[in-house]
Design a protein around this motif. Structure first.
Motif, mmCIF file in Angstrom:
data_model
loop_
_atom_site.group_PDB
_atom_site.id
_atom_site.type_symbol
_atom_site.label_atom_id
_atom_site.label_comp_id
_atom_site.label_asym_id
_atom_site.label_seq_id
_atom_site.Cartn_x
_atom_site.Cartn_y
_atom_site.Cartn_z
ATOM 1 N N ILE A 115 0.863 -1.184 0.000
ATOM 2 C CA ILE A 115 0.000 0.000 0.000
ATOM 3 C C ILE A 115 0.896 1.229 0.000
ATOM 4 N N LEU A 116 0.675 2.087 -0.982
ATOM 5 C CA LEU A 116 1.337 3.390 -1.004
ATOM 6 C C LEU A 116 0.237 4.427 -1.120
ATOM 7 N N GLY A 117 -0.187 4.928 0.023
ATOM 8 C CA GLY A 117 -1.281 5.891 0.048
ATOM 9 C C GLY A 117 -0.975 6.946 1.084
ATOM 10 N N THR A 118 -1.965 7.241 1.933
ATOM 11 C CA THR A 118 -1.740 8.174 3.050
ATOM 12 C C THR A 118 -0.594 7.636 3.896
ATOM 13 N N GLY A 119 -0.650 6.335 4.167
ATOM 14 C CA GLY A 119 0.440 5.644 4.871
ATOM 15 C C GLY A 119 1.054 4.622 3.933
ATOM 16 N N THR A 120 1.931 3.777 4.453
ATOM 17 C CA THR A 120 2.493 2.707 3.627
ATOM 18 C C THR A 120 2.688 1.445 4.468
ATOM 19 N N ASN A 121 2.502 0.300 3.827
ATOM 20 C CA ASN A 121 2.659 -0.989 4.503
ATOM 21 C C ASN A 121 2.767 -2.058 3.427
#
Length: 363
Positions: A115-121
């Motif tokens: 996930i590369l959005g508001t946060g990342t994981n």
């Protein structure tokens, strides 16, 4: 984002009720049956079962003290009961796990999700015997999904600057989510603002005074930064307009605007290359960073998140860095696929596969 646990979960339950009220005729559940829900919850959780987990800590600017340590499914269930919404959470799913499930449903070669959005994981499929933390019975498949919580990665090797140090110190969660703070959408625009502010203070970049708006944390969002970075007009009109509309800095010269674009490029490139390094790290851990004896096993990585989807220069730089790090031959076997709302679809699939009515339907 900073109220009480009650307020947050009441808000989610009310939104759910509103959604259910708009359901078309074909979607009503048969009498006596509960609706079932996949709950995508994109924060670090100590998962205790398929449908329960205690919040470890908030990230991404959320800060609601009384939820920490609580079972988030229990909190949502109580909120639904308070408004008479008859629904059961069948699966609690981190967004990376949802994206991986959605990716795997469409393509059996999906081995990781990012996930590369508001946060990342990120999450990936690991061989169960390679997990020292696991002490229970090994799953029949011999594999287990790992939610990495990579946003919280920190290392002396990360290229941190004084701007990153200051951003972290002044954040709601100092000392935490360091990798996320140099990569993700919540923070990129803020890093650019901090550098511009220093340029204004120490080099009179915007003239004799520091524009007051430039001193406001998070006033420059990553979508603004992206719009400036992608400006192709000869006089960089978009850059001029953003500086005027957001920071109230008017009559900027072309030279100034070019410097602003260059700064956006530096900050975005660093974030993109670091996220690529993370992806290559996963491939290395799985032994998929080499091609064995002409074996062409495909490795699909499902990607989702607004930063990846909308910040074109960021995603292009990330993908070319993955190629650069893996080399020509291996990168032919690695596919990065955009999995649009993969986490929502994956959570729905996981909820469906843990439905309390499965036996009924099968018998």
């Amino acid at each position: 984002m900073t109220g009480s646990s009650h307020e947050l979960f009441d808000y989610i339950a009310a939104a759910l009720a509103k959604f259910v009220a708009t359901e078309g005729e074909g979607f009503h559940v048969s009498p006596g049956r509960q609706r079932e829900l996949g709950f995508t919850f994109s924060f670090p959780v100590r998962q205790t079962s398929i449908a329960s987990g205690d919040l470890i800590k908030w990230t991404k600017g959320f800060s609601i003290e009384d939820t920490v340590g609580e079972d988030v499914v229990g909190e949502l269930t109580k909120a639904m009961e308070r408004i008479g919404l008859d629904m059961r959470v069948a699966a609690l799913v981190n967004d990376t796990i949802g994206t991986l499930a959605g990716g795997r449903y469409h393509n059996k070669d999906a081995i990781a999700a990012v996930i590369l959005g508001t946060g990342t994981n990120a999450a990936y499929v690991e061989r169960a015997h390679a997990i020292p933390k696991w002490h229970g019975l090994l799953p029949k498949s011999g594999e287990m999904v790992i939610n990495m919580e990579w946003g919280n990665f920190r290392s002396s090797h990360l290229p941190l600057t004084e701007y990153d140090e200051a951003l972290d110190t002044e954040s709601l969660n100092p000392g935490e989510q360091i990798f996320e703070k140099i990569i993700s959408g919540m923070y990129l625009g803020e890093i650019v603002r901090r550098v511009l502010c220093r340029m204004a203070e120490e080099a009179n970049f915007f003239g004799d005074t520091v524009p007051p708006k430039l001193k406001i944390p998070f006033i420059l969002r990553t979508p603004h930064m992206s719009a400036m970075h992608h400006d192709t007009s000869p006089d960089l009109r978009v850059v001029g307009k953003k500086l005027k509309d957001i920071l109230e800095i008017s009559n900027t010269s072309l030279k100034m605007r070019k410097l602003v674009v260059e700064l956006c490029d530096i900050v975005a490139t660093r974030g993109a290359r670091l996220s690529a390094a993370g992806i290559v790290g996963i491939l290395k851990k799985l032994g998929r960073d080499t091609v064995r004896d002409g074996e062409k096993q495909k490795s699909v990585i499902a990607l989702d998140g607004g930063l990846f989807e909308h910040y074109t220069k960021f995603s292009a730089c990330m993908q070319s860095t993955v190629k650069e790090l893996l080399g020509e031959e291996v990168s032919e076997t690695v596919v990065i696929e955009h999995s649009n709302d993969g986490s929502g679809i994956g959570a729905a699939l996981l909820a469906a596969s843990h439905s309390q009515y499965l036996e009924v339907e099968e018998s």
